[in-house]
Write a protein that holds these residues in place. Structure first.
Motif, PDB file in Angstrom:
ATOM      1  N   ARG A   1      34.195  38.932  29.195  1.00 52.04           N
ATOM      2  CA  ARG A   1      33.631  37.720  29.791  1.00 52.04           C
ATOM      3  C   ARG A   1      33.802  37.685  31.303  1.00 52.04           C
ATOM      4  O   ARG A   1      32.883  37.318  32.034  1.00 52.04           O
ATOM      5  N   TYR A   2      35.005  38.074  31.782  1.00 54.50           N
ATOM      6  CA  TYR A   2      35.304  37.917  33.206  1.00 54.50           C
ATOM      7  C   TYR A   2      35.409  39.238  33.958  1.00 54.50           C
ATOM      8  O   TYR A   2      35.580  39.251  35.172  1.00 54.50           O
ATOM      9  N   GLY A   3      35.359  40.356  33.248  1.00 60.82           N
ATOM     10  CA  GLY A   3      35.524  41.643  33.904  1.00 60.82           C
ATOM     11  C   GLY A   3      36.963  42.123  33.852  1.00 60.82           C
ATOM     12  O   GLY A   3      37.899  41.323  33.739  1.00 60.82           O
ATOM     13  N   VAL A   4      37.147  43.433  33.925  1.00 58.06           N
ATOM     14  CA  VAL A   4      38.479  44.025  33.790  1.00 58.06           C
ATOM     15  C   VAL A   4      39.375  43.658  34.970  1.00 58.06           C
ATOM     16  O   VAL A   4      40.516  43.220  34.801  1.00 58.06           O
ATOM     17  N   VAL A   5      38.868  43.834  36.183  1.00 59.33           N
ATOM     18  CA  VAL A   5      39.712  43.657  37.367  1.00 59.33           C
ATOM     19  C   VAL A   5      40.214  42.223  37.492  1.00 59.33           C
ATOM     20  O   VAL A   5      41.406  41.985  37.717  1.00 59.33           O
ATOM     21  N   LYS A   6      39.308  41.267  37.348  1.00 58.19           N
ATOM     22  CA  LYS A   6      39.703  39.864  37.478  1.00 58.19           C
ATOM     23  C   LYS A   6      40.727  39.491  36.412  1.00 58.19           C
ATOM     24  O   LYS A   6      41.725  38.815  36.693  1.00 58.19           O
ATOM     25  N   SER A   7      40.511  39.921  35.170  1.00 59.31           N
ATOM     26  CA  SER A   7      41.440  39.615  34.081  1.00 59.31           C
ATOM     27  C   SER A   7      42.815  40.209  34.350  1.00 59.31           C
ATOM     28  O   SER A   7      43.851  39.554  34.164  1.00 59.31           O
ATOM     29  N   VAL A   8      42.821  41.459  34.797  1.00 53.02           N
ATOM     30  CA  VAL A   8      44.089  42.136  35.078  1.00 53.02           C
ATOM     31  C   VAL A   8      44.847  41.437  36.208  1.00 53.02           C
ATOM     32  O   VAL A   8      46.050  41.166  36.101  1.00 53.02           O
ATOM     33  N   LEU A   9      44.171  41.133  37.290  1.00 51.49           N
ATOM     34  CA  LEU A   9      44.844  40.567  38.458  1.00 51.49           C
ATOM     35  C   LEU A   9      45.439  39.186  38.175  1.00 51.49           C
ATOM     36  O   LEU A   9      46.579  38.905  38.568  1.00 51.49           O
ATOM     37  N   VAL A  10      44.702  38.331  37.478  1.00 54.37           N
ATOM     38  CA  VAL A  10      45.221  36.991  37.191  1.00 54.37           C
ATOM     39  C   VAL A  10      46.496  37.082  36.361  1.00 54.37           C
ATOM     40  O   VAL A  10      47.513  36.442  36.662  1.00 54.37           O
ATOM     41  N   MET A  11      46.475  37.920  35.319  1.00 53.88           N
ATOM     42  CA  MET A  11      47.646  38.023  34.448  1.00 53.88           C
ATOM     43  C   MET A  11      48.824  38.689  35.154  1.00 53.88           C
ATOM     44  O   MET A  11      49.974  38.277  35.008  1.00 53.88           O
ATOM     45  N   ARG A  12      48.526  39.708  35.953  1.00 57.14           N
ATOM     46  CA  ARG A  12      49.623  40.405  36.625  1.00 57.14           C
ATOM     47  C   ARG A  12      50.281  39.533  37.702  1.00 57.14           C
ATOM     48  O   ARG A  12      51.497  39.601  37.903  1.00 57.14           O
ATOM     49  N   TYR A  13      49.514  38.723  38.405  1.00 53.26           N
ATOM     50  CA  TYR A  13      50.119  37.826  39.402  1.00 53.26           C
ATOM     51  C   TYR A  13      51.011  36.787  38.729  1.00 53.26           C
ATOM     52  O   TYR A  13      52.112  36.482  39.216  1.00 53.26           O
ATOM     53  N   LEU A  14      50.571  36.252  37.604  1.00 53.12           N
ATOM     54  CA  LEU A  14      51.405  35.303  36.860  1.00 53.12           C
ATOM     55  C   LEU A  14      52.671  35.991  36.359  1.00 53.12           C
ATOM     56  O   LEU A  14      53.771  35.432  36.417  1.00 53.12           O
ATOM     57  N   GLY A  15      52.521  37.227  35.873  1.00 50.68           N
ATOM     58  CA  GLY A  15      53.684  37.982  35.406  1.00 50.68           C
ATOM     59  C   GLY A  15      54.678  38.264  36.513  1.00 50.68           C
ATOM     60  O   GLY A  15      55.884  38.245  36.305  1.00 50.68           O
ATOM     61  N   LEU A  16      54.175  38.509  37.722  1.00 52.11           N
ATOM     62  CA  LEU A  16      55.051  38.761  38.863  1.00 52.11           C
ATOM     63  C   LEU A  16      55.881  37.520  39.192  1.00 52.11           C
ATOM     64  O   LEU A  16      57.081  37.620  39.498  1.00 52.11           O
TER      65      LEU A  16
END
Length: 414
Positions: free
Chosen positions: A287-302
């Motif tokens: 739905r949102y693309g790989v890069v956008k999905s990865v970045l949102v989750m990884r920033y929250l994880g950080l």
């Protein structure tokens, strides 16, 4: 549904990963604690992890490219036989020299999520050939999720030493965990025998025109530039992971004085939640693309990572660890699909090898320094150092794929 399009061979390959992940999950919890029970120091444990990671990364550099022309199946069968040998060594002998060799061969305690160690690039490249391009991010997320679920079961079984203490006193109580590695490898060998493979010949360029060769050479140079950039930023991620991941169970033990009976279930829950997260990421990427999905989750994880070492109690630390695992590690499958999508099909073994090496080599440095810091009493500092490296990684990761016209931030890379 995309899952219905998966071939029988792809599904079997995913099951092989699940089979080997059980033993890996048990040793993520139990191996460092086993060495601790054998009176290994924190720096010594870190040094062993470093040596094993360096050996694995060095070998991985060659496995992917070789399998591009010589086939994938034989390489994975060799890996499972090596696991059998390493498990038997650890089951029968606890001398430091024997355990060192077994740990380097078997990759004990690294948390590979069911991956095939130095042969993981071979496995990932093979799976990419068995899955349609439009389904690759979802299929890789499923593949990762199955590894997490198997590791979750293994992490629960890592509590066995707490119950076996009366029968097998001291460090001996940890020995049965290596049986899980042995059984997983044997099951993997049986399953791999049922998966057919057609060996791909090397491309014949004798009849190519000058124009065709020029276009191919230009594509290769463009792909190489992308791989080189990815190699550099992955190194930052690898260093960050190395400061935390391999010694996480050990950190729980020395920070809160808990053993495998408490740590195992926490890591098991974290892996189950991460498996669910991985499947959700597979849907998000469509739905949102790989890069956008990865970045949102990884920033929250950080953000969660930086709070974790400040936890006042074991229960709070456990909850934060579970949340951070789901946010950070749940993106692994999507990132693998994106990385392999940077090159054409006949170069995916090479791409998978470079991706593996670029993370694992730098990751090998982290456990040594983390062990020294833990030994000196700095129990929070490794998290902050690792978090700093991961923050820089995320900034550069966005920049890399933003600059790539074939991988827009708002659409799927496939």
């Amino acid at each position: 549904m995309w899952y219905a399009r998966l071939t029988r061979e792809a599904r079997l390959l995913i099951v092989v990963r699940a089979a080997r992940s059980v033993g890996q999950g048990a040793l993520v919890v139990g191996f460092a604690l086993y060495l601790h029970a054998l009176h290994w120091s924190a720096p010594a444990i870190g040094a062993l992890f470093m040596a094993a990671l360096l050996a694995s990364a060095t070998l991985a550099l060659f496995m992917g490219p070789l399998s591009d022309t010589r086939g994938r199946k034989t390489f994975l069968q060799v890996y499972e036989w090596v696991q059998v040998a390493a498990a038997l060594m650890a089951l029968t002998d606890s001398r430091a020299s024997v355990l060192t060799i077994a740990a380097i061969l078997g990759g004990f305690g690294h948390g590979l999520n069911g991956g095939a160690g130095p042969f993981a690039p071979v496995e990932l490249a093979w799976l990419s050939e068995l899955v349609e391009a439009r389904d690759r991010a979802a299929a890789y997320s499923l593949n990762t999720a199955m590894g997490f679920l198997g590791m979750a079961l293994g992490a629960l079984l890592a509590a066995l030493p707490s119950f076996l203490g009366t029968v097998l006193p001291g460090p001996l109580a940890y020995r049965p965990l290596f049986l899980l590695v042995l059984l997983g490898a044997l099951l993997g060998l049986v399953l791999l025998r049922t998966i057919p493979e057609v060996v791909r010949p090397e491309p014949d360029q004798k009849h190519d025109t000058d124009e065709t060769r020029a276009v191919a050479d230009a594509l290769t140079r463009a792909e190489n530039r992308k791989l080189l950039k990815l190699f550099g930023i992955n190194a930052l991620n690898g260093i960050g992971i190395g400061f935390m991941g391999p010694l996480m169970a050990y950190w729980f033990a020395i920070r809160f004085h808990h053993g495998p009976l408490s740590i195992g279930p926490i890591m098991s829950v974290a892996l189950v939640v991460t498996a669910v997260s991985s499947l959700l990421v597979g849907r998000l990427t469509r739905r949102y693309g790989v890069v956008k999905s990865v970045l949102v989750m990884r920033y929250l994880g950080l953000a969660v990572l930086l709070i974790l070492p400040l936890s006042p109690s074991f229960s709070i630390a456990a909850i934060l660890y579970i949340i951070r695992s789901a946010l950070n590690r749940g993106t692994a499958g999507a990132r693998q699909a994106l990385n392999l999508g940077l090159v054409r099909g006949h170069r995916r073994g090479l791409a998978a090898s470079l991706n593996n090496v670029s993370v694992q080599m730098p990751r090998a440095v982290g456990p040594v320094f983390a062990g020294l810091l833990y030994h000196a009493g700095f129990l929070a500092l490794p998290f902050f150092i690792g978090g700093g490296f991961q923050a820089i990684y995320l900034i550069l990761y966005r920049r890399l794929f933003r600059d790539s016209p074939s991988v827009p931030l708002s659409t799927s890379s496939e």
